[in-house]
Design a protein around this motif. Sequence first.
Motif, PDB file in Angstrom:
ATOM      1  N   PHE A 142       0.833  -1.198   0.000  1.00  0.00           N
ATOM      2  CA  PHE A 142       0.000   0.000   0.000  1.00  0.00           C
ATOM      3  C   PHE A 142       0.876   1.259   0.000  1.00  0.00           C
ATOM      4  CE2 PHE A 142      -3.634  -2.545   0.578  1.00  0.00           C
ATOM      5  CZ  PHE A 142      -4.774  -1.758   0.582  1.00  0.00           C
ATOM      6  N   GLU A 143       1.872   1.283   0.871  1.00  0.00           N
ATOM      7  CA  GLU A 143       2.728   2.454   0.981  1.00  0.00           C
ATOM      8  C   GLU A 143       3.536   2.691  -0.293  1.00  0.00           C
ATOM      9  OE1 GLU A 143       2.720   4.703   3.388  1.00  0.00           O
ATOM     10  OE2 GLU A 143       1.056   3.549   4.222  1.00  0.00           O
ATOM     11  N   THR A 144       4.001   1.629  -0.914  1.00  0.00           N
ATOM     12  CA  THR A 144       4.774   1.760  -2.149  1.00  0.00           C
ATOM     13  C   THR A 144       3.910   2.346  -3.260  1.00  0.00           C
ATOM     14  OG1 THR A 144       6.153  -0.153  -1.569  1.00  0.00           O
ATOM     15  CG2 THR A 144       6.142   0.528  -3.880  1.00  0.00           C
ATOM     16  N   LEU A 145       2.684   1.863  -3.376  1.00  0.00           N
ATOM     17  CA  LEU A 145       1.779   2.380  -4.414  1.00  0.00           C
ATOM     18  C   LEU A 145       1.444   3.854  -4.170  1.00  0.00           C
ATOM     19  CD1 LEU A 145      -0.572  -0.720  -4.753  1.00  0.00           C
ATOM     20  CD2 LEU A 145       1.000   0.144  -6.490  1.00  0.00           C
ATOM     21  N   LYS A 146       1.366   4.247  -2.911  1.00  0.00           N
ATOM     22  CA  LYS A 146       1.119   5.659  -2.602  1.00  0.00           C
ATOM     23  C   LYS A 146       2.343   6.512  -2.933  1.00  0.00           C
ATOM     24  CE  LYS A 146      -0.447   6.209   1.561  1.00  0.00           C
ATOM     25  NZ  LYS A 146      -0.854   5.944   2.958  1.00  0.00           N
ATOM     26  N   ARG A 147       3.531   5.968  -2.672  1.00  0.00           N
ATOM     27  CA  ARG A 147       4.761   6.734  -2.946  1.00  0.00           C
ATOM     28  C   ARG A 147       4.984   6.973  -4.442  1.00  0.00           C
ATOM     29  NH1 ARG A 147       7.242   3.461   0.965  1.00  0.00           N
ATOM     30  NH2 ARG A 147       8.426   2.342  -0.624  1.00  0.00           N
ATOM     31  N   VAL A 148       4.467   6.071  -5.266  1.00  0.00           N
ATOM     32  CA  VAL A 148       4.674   6.264  -6.703  1.00  0.00           C
ATOM     33  C   VAL A 148       3.566   7.086  -7.341  1.00  0.00           C
ATOM     34  CG1 VAL A 148       5.979   4.136  -6.920  1.00  0.00           C
ATOM     35  CG2 VAL A 148       3.525   4.083  -7.351  1.00  0.00           C
ATOM     36  N   GLY A 149       2.696   7.686  -6.512  1.00  0.00           N
ATOM     37  CA  GLY A 149       1.781   8.682  -7.052  1.00  0.00           C
ATOM     38  C   GLY A 149       0.302   8.411  -6.928  1.00  0.00           C
ATOM     39  N   LEU A 150      -0.117   7.248  -6.402  1.00  0.00           N
ATOM     40  CA  LEU A 150      -1.546   6.969  -6.265  1.00  0.00           C
ATOM     41  C   LEU A 150      -2.062   7.484  -4.932  1.00  0.00           C
ATOM     42  CD1 LEU A 150      -1.844   3.311  -7.632  1.00  0.00           C
ATOM     43  CD2 LEU A 150      -2.020   5.453  -8.881  1.00  0.00           C
ATOM     44  N   THR A 151      -3.286   7.945  -4.916  1.00  0.00           N
ATOM     45  CA  THR A 151      -3.902   8.358  -3.663  1.00  0.00           C
ATOM     46  C   THR A 151      -4.344   7.114  -2.896  1.00  0.00           C
ATOM     47  OG1 THR A 151      -6.148   8.439  -4.582  1.00  0.00           O
ATOM     48  CG2 THR A 151      -4.795  10.421  -4.814  1.00  0.00           C
ATOM     49  N   GLU A 152      -4.694   7.290  -1.625  1.00  0.00           N
ATOM     50  CA  GLU A 152      -5.140   6.158  -0.817  1.00  0.00           C
ATOM     51  C   GLU A 152      -6.362   5.483  -1.439  1.00  0.00           C
ATOM     52  OE1 GLU A 152      -5.746   6.897   3.274  1.00  0.00           O
ATOM     53  OE2 GLU A 152      -3.683   7.568   3.665  1.00  0.00           O
ATOM     54  N   GLU A 153      -7.294   6.291  -1.923  1.00  0.00           N
ATOM     55  CA  GLU A 153      -8.505   5.736  -2.525  1.00  0.00           C
ATOM     56  C   GLU A 153      -8.162   4.973  -3.811  1.00  0.00           C
ATOM     57  OE1 GLU A 153     -12.083   4.345  -3.074  1.00  0.00           O
ATOM     58  OE2 GLU A 153     -11.432   5.424  -1.270  1.00  0.00           O
ATOM     59  N   GLU A 154      -7.211   5.499  -4.584  1.00  0.00           N
ATOM     60  CA  GLU A 154      -6.803   4.822  -5.818  1.00  0.00           C
ATOM     61  C   GLU A 154      -6.119   3.485  -5.514  1.00  0.00           C
ATOM     62  OE1 GLU A 154      -6.134   8.781  -8.647  1.00  0.00           O
ATOM     63  OE2 GLU A 154      -4.457   7.910  -7.545  1.00  0.00           O
ATOM     64  N   VAL A 155      -5.346   3.442  -4.431  1.00  0.00           N
ATOM     65  CA  VAL A 155      -4.694   2.192  -4.039  1.00  0.00           C
ATOM     66  C   VAL A 155      -5.739   1.164  -3.635  1.00  0.00           C
ATOM     67  CG1 VAL A 155      -3.155   1.079  -2.387  1.00  0.00           C
ATOM     68  CG2 VAL A 155      -2.550   3.315  -3.330  1.00  0.00           C
ATOM     69  N   ARG A 156      -6.717   1.591  -2.840  1.00  0.00           N
ATOM     70  CA  ARG A 156      -7.775   0.663  -2.421  1.00  0.00           C
ATOM     71  C   ARG A 156      -8.541   0.137  -3.633  1.00  0.00           C
ATOM     72  NH1 ARG A 156      -8.024   4.173   2.200  1.00  0.00           N
ATOM     73  NH2 ARG A 156      -9.462   5.592   1.159  1.00  0.00           N
ATOM     74  N   LEU A 157      -8.824   1.033  -4.577  1.00  0.00           N
ATOM     75  CA  LEU A 157      -9.530   0.626  -5.786  1.00  0.00           C
ATOM     76  C   LEU A 157      -8.703  -0.385  -6.581  1.00  0.00           C
ATOM     77  CD1 LEU A 157     -11.942   0.952  -7.697  1.00  0.00           C
ATOM     78  CD2 LEU A 157     -10.707   2.857  -8.783  1.00  0.00           C
ATOM     79  N   MET A 158      -7.404  -0.147  -6.632  1.00  0.00           N
ATOM     80  CA  MET A 158      -6.512  -1.052  -7.363  1.00  0.00           C
ATOM     81  C   MET A 158      -6.507  -2.437  -6.732  1.00  0.00           C
ATOM     82  SD  MET A 158      -2.495  -0.517  -8.291  1.00  0.00           S
ATOM     83  CE  MET A 158      -1.551  -1.785  -9.161  1.00  0.00           C
ATOM     84  N   VAL A 159      -6.440  -2.485  -5.403  1.00  0.00           N
ATOM     85  CA  VAL A 159      -6.427  -3.775  -4.696  1.00  0.00           C
ATOM     86  C   VAL A 159      -7.741  -4.514  -4.908  1.00  0.00           C
ATOM     87  CG1 VAL A 159      -6.364  -4.862  -2.420  1.00  0.00           C
ATOM     88  CG2 VAL A 159      -4.727  -3.056  -2.989  1.00  0.00           C
ATOM     89  N   LYS A 160      -8.846  -3.801  -4.929  1.00  0.00           N
ATOM     90  CA  LYS A 160     -10.145  -4.442  -5.129  1.00  0.00           C
ATOM     91  C   LYS A 160     -10.291  -4.974  -6.555  1.00  0.00           C
ATOM     92  CE  LYS A 160     -12.462  -0.920  -3.286  1.00  0.00           C
ATOM     93  NZ  LYS A 160     -13.610  -0.097  -2.820  1.00  0.00           N
ATOM     94  N   ARG A 161      -9.711  -4.269  -7.502  1.00  0.00           N
ATOM     95  CA  ARG A 161      -9.819  -4.696  -8.904  1.00  0.00           C
ATOM     96  C   ARG A 161      -8.763  -5.724  -9.284  1.00  0.00           C
ATOM     97  NH1 ARG A 161      -9.741   0.050 -12.987  1.00  0.00           N
ATOM     98  NH2 ARG A 161      -9.994  -1.758 -14.351  1.00  0.00           N
ATOM     99  N   TYR A 162      -7.585  -5.592  -8.680  1.00  0.00           N
ATOM    100  CA  TYR A 162      -6.455  -6.456  -9.038  1.00  0.00           C
ATOM    101  C   TYR A 162      -5.707  -6.855  -7.770  1.00  0.00           C
ATOM    102  CZ  TYR A 162      -2.068  -7.864 -11.354  1.00  0.00           C
ATOM    103  OH  TYR A 162      -0.952  -8.561 -11.779  1.00  0.00           O
ATOM    104  N   PRO A 163      -6.300  -7.731  -6.947  1.00  0.00           N
ATOM    105  CA  PRO A 163      -5.703  -8.077  -5.651  1.00  0.00           C
ATOM    106  C   PRO A 163      -4.325  -8.725  -5.758  1.00  0.00           C
ATOM    107  CG  PRO A 163      -7.571  -9.510  -6.160  1.00  0.00           C
ATOM    108  CD  PRO A 163      -7.609  -8.391  -7.147  1.00  0.00           C
TER     109      PRO A 163
END
Length: 459
Positions: free
Chosen positions: A300-321
């Motif tokens: 989660f933290e890595t995805l946020k550091r490369v530019g995604l917001t928290e909501e975008e990270v959650r959406l990504m995990v739900k779509r592509y776990p």
Amino acid sequence: MFSLILQRGRRSQWRTLTKATPFTQPFSSSTIATTTNTNKDLLSLEDERKKKTFTVSYLIDSLGLTTKLAESISMKASFDKRGNPDSVLKLLRSYGFTNSQISSIIATYPRFLIENPEKSLRAKLHFLKLNGASSSELTEIVSKVPKILGKSGGKWISHYYDYVKEILQDQDNTSSSSSSSSSSSSSSKQTNRTRNVSVLREMGVPQRLLLNLLISRAKPVCGKERFEESVKKIVELGFDPASPKFVNALYVFYELSDKTIDQKVNAYKKLGLSVNEVWAVFKKWPFSLKYSEKKIIQTFETLKRVGLTEEEVRLMVKRYPECVGTSEEKIVKSVETFLELGFTKDEFAMIIKRHPQCVGLAADSVKKKTEFLVKTMGWSLKVVASTPIVLGFSLEKFIFPRCNVIRVLVTKGLIDEVPAISTVLTSPKLKFLKLFVEKHKSVSHDLISIFTGDSSLID
């Protein structure tokens, strides 16, 4: 971290690709299936294509395989000479395997076609024969579970062979009409393993999944209480017994204690997912609960550091776990690749939001596809970013055939300009053929020949 990567991306000269004029080189048949910049790459691509074509023809002629299956095997192992594969088929036939059984083995282990059969096959088959396997048992069991031949060491081969033999015999006993006394005798001898497999079989778990369970190092079918508890949880969650996800979930529940599972669920909750969302992710990809709390948070933290917001990270995990299991290094490398190609930070975010699987694509593959789509076809990086699913398509089998049809049409003046990328690469096959092949009857034969390599990836 992202700022350093972004600086590297800004220094890239890849933005100049967007200024390229499509088809700046004279169009000829020799350029239809090639797009790389060096002669070495061109020759390599052509050689690989020829090997795959030869392999497909060989498998169809020698084993009667369907074109689709032969093409699938050729993607994993290809060759341009008959010598080695002929030796493999001859060896298997000498042990009594039929063409249908050989097809099952080769579909599971295509590499056998390019390996020395004396080293990769004969020793294993000979070992099983020495340990008492009859010819009929050997061919039936190995063809049903070819993975036995993938095991190394005589002990493991024999061990798994005996497992599978026991289950097949139990299946025969269950399906045959026997007397009550013989049934009682059979039941008294039944092990946990055979009983549990019988339970799963009655629930509708396919034979291929049952046999794979038996040759796995993990043994979720060997216990009793733990097995029953695990199956109960899986059923309550609504998993389909005919789906591989049912078996994957069985592994997870069997291996992890209730306390450990609660800890994993809480880790996702801390990152903003509801309990229902956590279990929805689990149903989509059961292995999402196998990672440690540290690993989950790190992703989660890595995805946020490369530019995604928290909501975008959650959406990504739900779509592509599956992204939870992606290493920090691979995620960073993915960002570097896209920025070095000239995509902006916002375009990268768009790519990940629209097609999260892009984070797991190989760098070389992304570069080759982007170069072709931008430099050769003339679509902008922004356009590619708006339809990132195309980066997951096969360059040789899907993108080339469709795009080369378009190149012919433009070169011959049959269409004025390159159509939208979505029209060319995301239209169903029949729609594409109707739009760009059937309506141009004067060259339809040539267009069909160019299109032959296309695969039905998005029918």
